[in-house]
Design a protein around this motif. Structure first.
Motif, PDB file in Angstrom:
ATOM      1  N   LEU A 732       0.832  -1.198   0.000  1.00  0.00           N
ATOM      2  CA  LEU A 732       0.000   0.000   0.000  1.00  0.00           C
ATOM      3  C   LEU A 732       0.877   1.261   0.000  1.00  0.00           C
ATOM      4  CD1 LEU A 732      -2.796   1.310   0.227  1.00  0.00           C
ATOM      5  CD2 LEU A 732      -2.618   1.078   2.700  1.00  0.00           C
ATOM      6  N   SER A 733       1.936   1.169   0.781  1.00  0.00           N
ATOM      7  CA  SER A 733       2.747   2.384   0.877  1.00  0.00           C
ATOM      8  C   SER A 733       3.435   2.711  -0.448  1.00  0.00           C
ATOM      9  CB  SER A 733       3.747   2.268   2.017  1.00  0.00           C
ATOM     10  OG  SER A 733       4.619   1.227   1.723  1.00  0.00           O
ATOM     11  N   LYS A 734       3.592   1.652  -1.292  1.00  0.00           N
ATOM     12  CA  LYS A 734       4.155   1.924  -2.614  1.00  0.00           C
ATOM     13  C   LYS A 734       3.240   2.829  -3.420  1.00  0.00           C
ATOM     14  CE  LYS A 734       6.405  -2.382  -3.422  1.00  0.00           C
ATOM     15  NZ  LYS A 734       5.960  -3.611  -4.055  1.00  0.00           N
ATOM     16  N   TYR A 735       1.947   2.666  -3.231  1.00  0.00           N
ATOM     17  CA  TYR A 735       0.996   3.415  -4.037  1.00  0.00           C
ATOM     18  C   TYR A 735       0.566   4.716  -3.381  1.00  0.00           C
ATOM     19  CZ  TYR A 735       0.681  -0.696  -6.939  1.00  0.00           C
ATOM     20  OH  TYR A 735       0.979  -1.722  -7.766  1.00  0.00           O
ATOM     21  N   THR A 736       0.812   4.872  -2.173  1.00  0.00           N
ATOM     22  CA  THR A 736       0.367   6.103  -1.503  1.00  0.00           C
ATOM     23  C   THR A 736       1.561   6.766  -0.829  1.00  0.00           C
ATOM     24  OG1 THR A 736      -0.052   5.006   0.577  1.00  0.00           O
ATOM     25  CG2 THR A 736      -1.895   5.124  -0.942  1.00  0.00           C
ATOM     26  N   GLN A 783     -10.910  -8.914   8.575  1.00  0.00           N
ATOM     27  CA  GLN A 783     -11.576  -7.712   8.069  1.00  0.00           C
ATOM     28  C   GLN A 783     -10.529  -6.648   7.696  1.00  0.00           C
ATOM     29  OE1 GLN A 783     -14.772  -7.498   7.356  1.00  0.00           O
ATOM     30  NE2 GLN A 783     -14.376  -5.460   6.518  1.00  0.00           N
ATOM     31  N   ALA A 784      -9.514  -6.494   8.559  1.00  0.00           N
ATOM     32  CA  ALA A 784      -8.493  -5.482   8.287  1.00  0.00           C
ATOM     33  C   ALA A 784      -7.791  -5.793   6.968  1.00  0.00           C
ATOM     34  CB  ALA A 784      -7.482  -5.445   9.423  1.00  0.00           C
ATOM     35  N   ALA A 785      -7.487  -7.104   6.751  1.00  0.00           N
ATOM     36  CA  ALA A 785      -6.802  -7.482   5.514  1.00  0.00           C
ATOM     37  C   ALA A 785      -7.684  -7.189   4.312  1.00  0.00           C
ATOM     38  CB  ALA A 785      -6.448  -8.957   5.561  1.00  0.00           C
ATOM     39  N   ARG A 786      -8.974  -7.498   4.467  1.00  0.00           N
ATOM     40  CA  ARG A 786      -9.912  -7.262   3.373  1.00  0.00           C
ATOM     41  C   ARG A 786      -9.937  -5.766   3.019  1.00  0.00           C
ATOM     42  NH1 ARG A 786     -14.932  -9.527   5.340  1.00  0.00           N
ATOM     43  NH2 ARG A 786     -13.887 -11.523   5.251  1.00  0.00           N
ATOM     44  N   ASP A 787      -9.986  -4.913   4.039  1.00  0.00           N
ATOM     45  CA  ASP A 787     -10.023  -3.465   3.797  1.00  0.00           C
ATOM     46  C   ASP A 787      -8.770  -3.001   3.071  1.00  0.00           C
ATOM     47  OD1 ASP A 787     -12.391  -3.427   5.041  1.00  0.00           O
ATOM     48  OD2 ASP A 787     -11.654  -2.557   6.939  1.00  0.00           O
ATOM     49  N   LEU A 788      -7.639  -3.545   3.542  1.00  0.00           N
ATOM     50  CA  LEU A 788      -6.379  -3.138   2.921  1.00  0.00           C
ATOM     51  C   LEU A 788      -6.367  -3.516   1.450  1.00  0.00           C
ATOM     52  CD1 LEU A 788      -3.720  -3.971   5.599  1.00  0.00           C
ATOM     53  CD2 LEU A 788      -4.122  -1.753   4.554  1.00  0.00           C
ATOM     54  N   ARG A 789      -6.831  -4.769   1.194  1.00  0.00           N
ATOM     55  CA  ARG A 789      -6.820  -5.222  -0.193  1.00  0.00           C
ATOM     56  C   ARG A 789      -7.659  -4.318  -1.078  1.00  0.00           C
ATOM     57  NH1 ARG A 789      -8.027 -10.317   1.298  1.00  0.00           N
ATOM     58  NH2 ARG A 789      -6.062 -11.048   2.141  1.00  0.00           N
ATOM     59  N   LYS A 790      -8.798  -3.892  -0.539  1.00  0.00           N
ATOM     60  CA  LYS A 790      -9.673  -3.000  -1.293  1.00  0.00           C
ATOM     61  C   LYS A 790      -8.963  -1.699  -1.615  1.00  0.00           C
ATOM     62  CE  LYS A 790     -14.418  -4.019  -0.226  1.00  0.00           C
ATOM     63  NZ  LYS A 790     -15.303  -3.807   0.904  1.00  0.00           N
ATOM     64  N   GLN A 791      -8.310  -1.173  -0.592  1.00  0.00           N
ATOM     65  CA  GLN A 791      -7.619   0.113  -0.781  1.00  0.00           C
ATOM     66  C   GLN A 791      -6.541   0.014  -1.851  1.00  0.00           C
ATOM     67  OE1 GLN A 791      -6.117   2.408   2.459  1.00  0.00           O
ATOM     68  NE2 GLN A 791      -7.559   1.446   3.868  1.00  0.00           N
ATOM     69  N   ILE A 792      -5.805  -1.121  -1.777  1.00  0.00           N
ATOM     70  CA  ILE A 792      -4.725  -1.304  -2.745  1.00  0.00           C
ATOM     71  C   ILE A 792      -5.285  -1.355  -4.161  1.00  0.00           C
ATOM     72  CG2 ILE A 792      -2.994  -2.957  -3.549  1.00  0.00           C
ATOM     73  CD1 ILE A 792      -2.506  -3.596  -0.569  1.00  0.00           C
ATOM     74  N   LYS A 794      -7.970  -0.056  -5.223  1.00  0.00           N
ATOM     75  CA  LYS A 794      -8.396   1.277  -5.619  1.00  0.00           C
ATOM     76  C   LYS A 794      -7.187   2.097  -6.085  1.00  0.00           C
ATOM     77  CE  LYS A 794     -11.622   2.851  -2.724  1.00  0.00           C
ATOM     78  NZ  LYS A 794     -11.753   3.525  -1.434  1.00  0.00           N
ATOM     79  N   HIS A 795      -6.111   2.024  -5.319  1.00  0.00           N
ATOM     80  CA  HIS A 795      -4.911   2.781  -5.683  1.00  0.00           C
ATOM     81  C   HIS A 795      -4.364   2.350  -7.018  1.00  0.00           C
ATOM     82  CE1 HIS A 795      -4.255   5.275  -2.216  1.00  0.00           C
ATOM     83  NE2 HIS A 795      -4.653   4.272  -1.457  1.00  0.00           N
ATOM     84  N   LYS A 796      -4.320   1.000  -7.184  1.00  0.00           N
ATOM     85  CA  LYS A 796      -3.742   0.492  -8.421  1.00  0.00           C
ATOM     86  C   LYS A 796      -4.539   0.946  -9.631  1.00  0.00           C
ATOM     87  CE  LYS A 796      -1.469  -3.809  -7.237  1.00  0.00           C
ATOM     88  NZ  LYS A 796      -1.647  -5.247  -7.361  1.00  0.00           N
ATOM     89  N   SER A 797      -5.887   0.790  -9.531  1.00  0.00           N
ATOM     90  CA  SER A 797      -6.658   1.116 -10.716  1.00  0.00           C
ATOM     91  C   SER A 797      -6.632   2.616 -10.966  1.00  0.00           C
ATOM     92  CB  SER A 797      -8.076   0.580 -10.642  1.00  0.00           C
ATOM     93  OG  SER A 797      -8.634   0.892  -9.425  1.00  0.00           O
ATOM     94  N   ARG A 798      -6.538   3.355  -9.854  1.00  0.00           N
ATOM     95  CA  ARG A 798      -6.459   4.789 -10.044  1.00  0.00           C
ATOM     96  C   ARG A 798      -5.202   5.128 -10.873  1.00  0.00           C
ATOM     97  NH1 ARG A 798      -6.578   7.584  -4.709  1.00  0.00           N
ATOM     98  NH2 ARG A 798      -8.481   6.434  -4.397  1.00  0.00           N
ATOM     99  N   SER A 799      -4.091   4.453 -10.547  1.00  0.00           N
ATOM    100  CA  SER A 799      -2.876   4.813 -11.269  1.00  0.00           C
ATOM    101  C   SER A 799      -2.944   4.323 -12.707  1.00  0.00           C
ATOM    102  CB  SER A 799      -1.647   4.288 -10.560  1.00  0.00           C
ATOM    103  OG  SER A 799      -1.716   2.894 -10.520  1.00  0.00           O
ATOM    104  N   ALA A 800      -3.599   3.163 -12.921  1.00  0.00           N
ATOM    105  CA  ALA A 800      -3.728   2.709 -14.304  1.00  0.00           C
ATOM    106  C   ALA A 800      -4.572   3.671 -15.102  1.00  0.00           C
ATOM    107  CB  ALA A 800      -4.361   1.323 -14.324  1.00  0.00           C
TER     108      ALA A 800
END
Ligand code: SER
Length: 924
Positions: A732-736, A783-792, A794-800
């Motif tokens: 995540l930190s790679k993308y944000t 749940q925390a892992a699921r949230d993180l995955r979602k965020q990632i 989102k970040h990835k597709s945003r950059s694409a």
């Protein structure tokens, strides 16, 4: 009018004055007689006395007996409601002589009660006797002043009474009454099934037994068994009060009028007009059968007496439809019965809310399919009318049964109402097939895996065998018989499976060689030891039989706990709880019982607590052998339906005020030997039947060990998830640029495995608490892992998406529009789709095809802009479908955006090279 309760009392008092013991009605569900589904006559409870197998401490008795006649030899169901004097449930007033008085007194007293006490007009009475019974014929003239021309002779069908296919029987003499307005009925109306001349009393002279082979054998003594229809005599007396001007009907007596008037209130319909009247009679009759049977422990089900009840209820519900009743209502009549009969039969008062719940839930269940079933039935009839057929095919009858819950007699009734019949044989054939299918399924599930005992019953002599295992774990014994791997001893401490308690295992030493006993089963009351290998032993050899003591002690703990939990369930859930099945094994116990709702966590806690308190009280577990008749009178004694008990029974007592139960099983000496009791599971196994599973002693130890393992496993999961989360966080930190959120791992206490070795309630609770705590941490992390995955994502597709412009530069132009083919790396279909959406928005006029590999599978997406859809007739679905074929897959979708999958990732890049050709070919 003379109230019915007075009529009942007149009868009992009359016979009490003549030396009869007034006894209570037996339950309508017969205990200990497998030949009967329901009690169908007053004499059922005395069958053993007639057969010379049982004794009472009196020789004359009288009572009112609850009877149900809906199956077997005496089945009145078809008539009920159509006429005014047949019932599914009725009371039978009876007087008996057990080898005491015979025909003379029976006839004389019957006459005296009818004409002396109740003052029935003598000229309206008729007597029948068995064709060859000259003795009874003569006695009627000698001891009564009946008109001699009113004594008629009839054959076996009318005047030889039998209880069922087997059992006590004998010639009988019936009394019939003429209820015509003029009182001049001709002789041929007697026994003509005519409501104007009805049978009111049957005097049976029991002198034979019908054997299994169908032969008649004489009995050791002669007895009298009489039965008078209570509802009929009430109707007859009422008819007499009306000077015979109004035709009699049992439904016009106060036995039924409170039910009918409540039905009138509920339905808003008057009790007149043929059909409505029949419907009201049927319902008020049927609710009585249901109420009394359920009060005595029966439950509607798909088998045996349970199915009979279900049929009765469904018949009543269907007649309810005729009265336009769509919601459950039959259960509302139970209260009327409790008010009018609860003092005579207190069981219906005690069980009222249980009875109401059972009936209501059955009504709900059937109402759900009744309308649809009736529609199907009408369709079938319409079809048959056109084809001119008269018999409803078995297939259709079966379908109504199987899919819409129509018992076959309900379909027959509906058919008959419309002048049709049903193919019963065809239906039965389909039923048999279905039964066989389900048997096959059971077999393959390993249900029938236990091999049958091959030793013939006839060579097993119960009197040569002694069970020594109540106090001993080891005996020396003589071999009676050895057959392959089956061994019979003259005495044995091995308990053979019975009453839910499973058979003992252990070893037998024969001539210095030790054989393992892998199971013990009972046949003809003799224990059969099943060895793990064939043994050749001559009868008479002395052996040593030793059971696996530890296993047996565990079984005993569970057995005693079963008795305690049975009583605890009754005290906490209600007295409707009766054991329907149980399993007593070394590692657990299981207990099935009727109950209509899920048992709440609170109730379970209370039950557990009560059992554990009884355990702590260290109550001695005692046993006693008593005559059956004495034992069954012990207050609150627990005995079981469908069990056959001998003259003497064993009872097990855990504080006589708490639990006394018929039981042949083995138990711990004192309740605290059980250790601890824990319910681990509660479930429903059939409509209205619950099951609890529980553990004691060793079982709990194992349970705690399992729980600890579970906790350790969860702990491992937690560690893994922490690792996963940290790596996700890194990603995540790679993308944000945002600061990494700090998640601190909670400190986990060490798991103290030693607590499994000392079983106390406190330890048990601690370990359960620990598992709960660990699990909730585990859930939070998931749940925390699921949230993180979602965020990632989102970040990835945003950059694409941000990069789309650079991708667009790679587009080629084809016939005036843009074509972009891309292979991307994305993690999910969502990402792919959101990329597709943006691409479509930005491309202007064009086609985009994107391929990616997710989890080793090809995912393809195609977008087409609107102008090309309209003007060039291009369709995303078709394009993507063609491309997918090249990667071993398929798919499609809408014209503007479509996706497809494929199984051959290695072909993806070649496939994408073909896109230009594919789109080009679609343009031409
Ligand atoms: N057993 C006889 C009957 O049922 C008389 O009680 O009719």
């Amino acid at each position: 009018m003379k109230p019915s309760r007075e009529i009942r009392n007149d009868f009992l008092k009359f016979f009490e004055e003549r030396g009869h013991r007034i006894v209570p009605s037996a339950p309508v569900i017969p205990h200990g007689d497998p030949t009967l589904l329901f009690t169908n006559a007053g004499m059922n409870q005395f069958k053993d006395v007639f057969l010379g197998e049982g004794k009472r401490d009196y020789t004359r008795a009288a009572d009112t007996q609850k009877c149900i006649r809906v199956s077997g030899k005496h089945n009145d169901l078809e008539e009920v409601g159509r006429d005014t004097y047949h019932h599914t449930f009725f009371e039978m007033l009876g007087n008996w002589s057990f080898g005491d008085y015979y025909k003379r007194e029976a006839i004389q007293w019957a006459w005296e009660l009818l004409t002396g006490v109740w003052k029935l007009p003598k000229e309206r009475l008729w007597a029948t006797v068995f064709t060859t019974d000259d003795e009874a014929h003569a006695l009627w003239q000698e001891v009564t002043d009946i008109d001699p021309s009113h004594i008629l002779r009839f054959g076996e069908k009318e005047n030889f009474w039998e209880m069922g296919d087997t059992g006590p029987c004998g010639p009988c003499s019936e009394i019939h009454m003429d209820l015509t307005p003029e009182g001049n009925a001709p002789a041929d109306l007697v026994n003509a099934d005519d409501p104007r001349v009805i049978e009111i009393w049957n005097l049976v002279f029991i002198q034979n037994n019908r054997t299994n082979q169908g032969d008649l054998e004489p009995l050791p003594a002669k007895h009298v068994d009489t039965g008078m229809g209570f509802e009929r005599i009430c109707a007859a007396l009422k008819c007499m009060e009306n000077e015979f001007k109004i035709p009699p009907s049992n439904y016009d007596t106060d036995v039924f009028t409170p039910l009918i008037s409540t039905l009138r209130d509920i339905t808003g319909k008057p009790y007149k007009d043929g059909n409505d009247q029949v419907a009201m009679r049927v319902i008020s009759d049927h609710v009585r059968a249901l109420t009394f049977a359920i009060a005595d422990g029966a439950i509607p089900s798909n088998e045996g007496r349970g199915y009979v009840l279900r049929r009765i209820l469904r018949r009543a519900a269907r007649f309810g439809r005729n009265l336009e009743m769509r919601d459950p209502f039959i259960y509302r009549l139970v209260d009327v019965l409790v008010v009018t009969m609860g003092d005579v039969f207190p069981e219906i008062k005690e069980q009222q809310s249980h009875i109401e719940r059972v009936i209501k839930s059955e009504e709900e269940g059937f109402n759900a399919t009744l309308d649809r079933g009736l529609e199907i039935f009408t369709e079938i009839i319409e079809k048959m009318k056109t084809s001119g057929e008269n018999t409803i095919p078995g297939d259709d009858v079966f379908k109504l049964y199987d899919t819409y819950g129509f018992p076959v007699d309900l379909t027959a009734l509906l058919a008959r109402e419309r002048g049709f019949t049903i193919d019963e044989q065809g239906f039965e054939r389909l039923m048999t097939e279905q039964r066989e299918r389900s048997r096959d399924v059971k077999k393959s599930a390993g249900d029938d895996s236990r091999p049958a005992i091959t030793i013939e019953s006839s060579i097993l002599k119960p009197e040569q065998f002694t069970f020594t295992g109540y106090g001993n774990f080891e005996s020396s014994a003589r071999v009676i018989l050895a057959d392959n791997n089956l061994l019979v001893l003259a005495e044995s401490p091995f308990y053979a499976e019975a009453g839910g308690q499973i058979g003992d295992t252990g070893e037998i030493q024969i001539n210095g060689k030790t054989y393992r006993v892998i199971d013990t089963q009972k046949k003809n009351n003799v224990s059969i030891h099943i060895l793990d290998e064939p043994a050749e032993i001559t009868p008479g050899t002395e052996v040593t039989a030793r059971i696996d003591k530890k296993r047996r002690v565990d079984i005993q703990r569970n057995h005693s706990a079963t008795h305690i939990v049975h009583e605890a369930l009754r005290q906490i859930l209600g007295t409707h709880v009766q054991q329907q099945g149980s399993l007593v094994a070394p590692d657990r116990l299981r207990f099935d019982f009727p109950h209509f709702s899920k048992i709440s966590a609170e109730e379970l806690r209370d039950i557990e607590q009560m059992v554990n308190e009884k355990i702590k009280e260290s109550i001695p577990v005692e046993d006693a052998i008593l005559p059956y008749d004495e034992a069954r009178k012990i207050p609150n004694v627990k005995m079981f339906f469908g069990e056959k008990y001998g003259d003497e029974v064993r009872i097990v007592i855990i504080d006589e005020k708490f639990s006394v139960e018929f039981c042949g099983g083995t138990h711990v000496p004192r309740t605290d030997d059980i250790g601890l009791f824990k319910i681990i599971h509660e479930s429903s196994i059939a409509s209205g039947v619950r099951r609890i599973e529980a553990l004691t002693g060793e079982g709990i130890k194992r349970y705690i060990h399992e729980k600890i393992q579970e906790a350790e496993q969860t702990e491992e999961n937690i560690t893994k998830k922490f690792e996963e989360i940290s790596s996700l966080q890194e990603e995540l930190s790679k993308y944000t640029e945002e600061k990494q959120q700090q998640l601190t791992r909670p400190s986990l206490g060490a798991i103290d495995t030693s607590i499994a070795d000392s079983i106390t309630e406190a330890n048990l609770h601690r370990i359960e608490e620990l598992v709960r705590e660990r699990k909730s941490i585990d859930d939070e992390l998931t749940q925390a892992a699921r949230d993180l995955r979602k965020q990632i994502t989102k970040h990835k597709s945003r950059s694409a998406i941000q990069n789309i412009d650079s991708y667009l530069e790679q587009a080629i132009s084809l016939n005036g529009f843009k074509l972009l083919t891309l292979q991307l790396e994305v993690d999910s279909m969502d990402e792919l789709k959101s990329f597709g959406d943006s691409l479509r928005a930005k491309i202007g006029s064009g086609v985009g095809v994107i391929g990616t590999v997710i989890n080793d599978k090809v995912q393809l997406l195609c977008v087409v802009t609107d102008d090309l859809i309209q003007e060039r007739k291009l369709q995303a679905g078709k394009i993507v479908g063609e491309v997918a074929k090249l990667v071993g897959g398929g798919g499609g979708g809408r014209p503007h955006l479509a996706t497809a999958g494929g199984r051959e990732p290695e072909k993806l890049s070649d496939a994408l090279k073909e896109v230009r050709r594919i789109v080009g070919s679609m343009l031409e």
